[in-house]
Design a protein around this motif. Structure first.
Motif, PDB file in Angstrom:
ATOM      1  N   VAL A 237     -10.738  -9.132   9.820  1.00 14.10           N
ATOM      2  CA  VAL A 237     -10.268  -8.201   8.797  1.00 14.10           C
ATOM      3  C   VAL A 237      -8.779  -8.432   8.551  1.00 14.10           C
ATOM      4  CG1 VAL A 237      -9.984  -5.785   8.119  1.00 14.10           C
ATOM      5  CG2 VAL A 237     -11.962  -6.464   9.496  1.00 14.10           C
ATOM      6  N   ILE A 238      -8.432  -8.630   7.282  1.00  8.55           N
ATOM      7  CA  ILE A 238      -7.034  -8.654   6.865  1.00  8.55           C
ATOM      8  C   ILE A 238      -6.802  -7.365   6.092  1.00  8.55           C
ATOM      9  CG2 ILE A 238      -5.241  -9.857   5.568  1.00  8.55           C
ATOM     10  CD1 ILE A 238      -6.934 -12.394   5.809  1.00  8.55           C
ATOM     11  N   THR A 239      -5.784  -6.611   6.487  1.00  5.29           N
ATOM     12  CA  THR A 239      -5.566  -5.309   5.860  1.00  5.29           C
ATOM     13  C   THR A 239      -4.098  -5.114   5.504  1.00  5.29           C
ATOM     14  OG1 THR A 239      -5.829  -2.913   6.183  1.00  5.29           O
ATOM     15  CG2 THR A 239      -5.296  -4.211   8.120  1.00  5.29           C
ATOM     16  N   ASP A 247      -3.282   6.944   3.762  1.00  4.49           N
ATOM     17  CA  ASP A 247      -4.625   6.344   3.827  1.00  4.49           C
ATOM     18  C   ASP A 247      -4.605   5.011   4.578  1.00  4.49           C
ATOM     19  OD1 ASP A 247      -5.777   8.434   2.474  1.00  4.49           O
ATOM     20  OD2 ASP A 247      -5.685   7.474   0.509  1.00  4.49           O
ATOM     21  N   SER A 248      -3.571   4.229   4.347  1.00  4.27           N
ATOM     22  CA  SER A 248      -3.500   2.929   5.017  1.00  4.27           C
ATOM     23  C   SER A 248      -3.276   3.096   6.517  1.00  4.27           C
ATOM     24  CB  SER A 248      -2.388   2.068   4.410  1.00  4.27           C
ATOM     25  OG  SER A 248      -1.100   2.584   4.706  1.00  4.27           O
ATOM     26  N   GLN A 249      -2.512   4.118   6.908  1.00  4.60           N
ATOM     27  CA  GLN A 249      -2.316   4.390   8.335  1.00  4.60           C
ATOM     28  C   GLN A 249      -3.627   4.844   8.982  1.00  4.60           C
ATOM     29  OE1 GLN A 249       0.993   7.179   8.773  1.00  4.60           O
ATOM     30  NE2 GLN A 249       1.898   6.291   6.926  1.00  4.60           N
ATOM     31  N   PRO A 315      -3.906   1.112   0.539  1.00  2.44           N
ATOM     32  CA  PRO A 315      -4.422   0.070   1.436  1.00  2.44           C
ATOM     33  C   PRO A 315      -5.324  -0.919   0.692  1.00  2.44           C
ATOM     34  CG  PRO A 315      -5.742   2.047   1.647  1.00  2.44           C
ATOM     35  CD  PRO A 315      -4.617   2.402   0.705  1.00  2.44           C
ATOM     36  N   ASP A 316      -5.486  -2.080   1.279  1.00  2.13           N
ATOM     37  CA  ASP A 316      -6.413  -3.088   0.769  1.00  2.13           C
ATOM     38  C   ASP A 316      -6.920  -3.894   1.958  1.00  2.13           C
ATOM     39  OD1 ASP A 316      -7.923  -4.400  -1.092  1.00  2.13           O
ATOM     40  OD2 ASP A 316      -6.239  -5.283  -2.187  1.00  2.13           O
ATOM     41  N   ASN A 317      -8.014  -4.622   1.775  1.00  2.00           N
ATOM     42  CA  ASN A 317      -8.574  -5.365   2.901  1.00  2.00           C
ATOM     43  C   ASN A 317      -9.510  -6.468   2.444  1.00  2.00           C
ATOM     44  OD1 ASN A 317     -11.393  -4.007   2.711  1.00  2.00           O
ATOM     45  ND2 ASN A 317      -9.996  -2.273   2.951  1.00  2.00           N
TER      46      ASN A 317
END
Length: 345
Positions: A237-239, A247-249, A315-317
């Motif tokens: 996983v790349i995030t 949200d990203s935290q 966030p993104d992944n």
């Protein structure tokens, strides 16, 4: 400014009356090289809210205190930046900052959608948009955002709305986002943020499900080299995350739980932190006991790995298998957890 103010206090050879001194003192706008926000909230007598910047106006999440319903916040600012006010219920209000200007923010804290931001044309445009879409359905608001961007491509507000309605959503529309981003780029050809965004949206075509992860190289915050060749676990996983995005935290913490359950040989994680201050990044990693490889080069959206991998939001992944095949991307936290569980059964 001090010399000018001192000279202003003389009135026919006499000291200016105190009430006029107060008038002059508080009518002075911010100096060139700074930006000021001040205002008043009904129903919010005392407390605090937060502010961050999407494009480098602030290098970390900052706190704004409210006393007697009023607040003042001033920052050094050389050009322009987008600030986002975050309230305790996680509602957000964007504010466009311009060096040497100030804005006034007023409204009822129980009706945050109706908060007004006045003082500059950019903020009055954004306020008018927020008021207009406050009673619209989501599809109507999305169409209205497209109309705003088309009519105001040179506005910083357009970059914010592009991300808000077309990219940083559970169901992003990258095709339309690319079209609108190109219109903004034509109006603002020297804007690094929009140029990187256009490239990132182009890169999204390369990371469609079933494709292969593009090659990349980088260095993590410990000085260790990292590349696509290091992602050889069963699930990788790349995030993206930041200290200014809750949200990203939350995704970081969920991934920490999954890594503990599945084991690092089964699940490998690489994070890209978009903070402009690596110290803030390290502080939050220590707080949440994040030990996996994290890249933070303090370049925010100018990080070349983001562009190469088509990662254009926070966030993104991206999820890949051991051979680099892309299995999913841009999943919200619940779907991300579910997908990882399915792949590691």
């Amino acid at each position: 400014m001090k010399r000018t103010l001192h000279n202003s206090l003389l009135w026919s050879g006499k000291a200016l009356p105190f009430y006029l001194f107060i008038f002059f003192l508080f009518s002075c706008g911010p100096d060139k090289g700074t930006f000021r926000m001040e205002g008043e909230f009904k129903g919010f007598n005392q407390g605090e809210f937060f502010v961050y910047s999407t494009d480098g106006g602030i290098r970390k999440l900052d706190t704004i205190g409210v006393k007697g319903g009023r607040f003042t916040y001033q920052r050094p600012l050389d050009s322009t930046a987008t600030f986002v006010l975050v309230f305790p219920n996680y509602s957000e209000i964007p504010v466009i900052g311009v060096s040497g200007t100030s804005v006034e923010i007023k409204g009822d804290a129980s009706h945050l959608k109706e908060i007004e931001v006045k003082g500059t044309k950019e903020n009055e445009l954004m306020t008018a948009f927020r008021m207009k879409v406050s009673e619209m359905t989501p599809p109507e608001a999305i169409r209205e955002a497209a109309d705003f961007i088309t009519e105001n491509p040179a506005s910083l507000a357009s970059i914010y709305l592009l991300n808000r309605y077309y990219i940083q959503t559970p169901t992003p529309d990258y095709k339309k986002a690319f079209e609108l981003a190109k219109a903004i780029q034509k109006a603002k050809p020297d804007n690094k943020r929009i140029n990187a965004l256009v490239k990132g949206l182009e890169g999204l075509n390369a990371i469609s499900n079933g494709g292969t992860l593009p090659k990349f190289t980088g260095t993590d915050i410990k000085g260790k080299p990292i590349s696509n060749g290091d992602l050889y676990a069963k699930v990788n996983v790349i995030t993206t995350w930041s200290t200014w995005n809750y949200d990203s935290q939350n995704i970081q913490r969920q991934l920490k739980r999954l890594e503990k359950e599945k084991g690092s040989s089964q699940l490998k994680i690489v994070s890209i932190c978009l903070d402009a201050n690596v110290k803030e990044c390290r502080k939050m990693m220590d707080r949440d006991s994040i030990t996996w490889c994290t890249i933070c080069d303090e370049r925010m959206w100018d990080n070349p790995i983001l562009t190469k991998l088509g990662l254009s939001k926070v966030p993104d992944n991206i999820i890949t298998d051991s051979r680099g095949k892309i299995l999913a991307h841009s999943l919200p936290v619940a779907e991300l957890n579910k997908k990882i569980d399915e792949l590691l059964k």
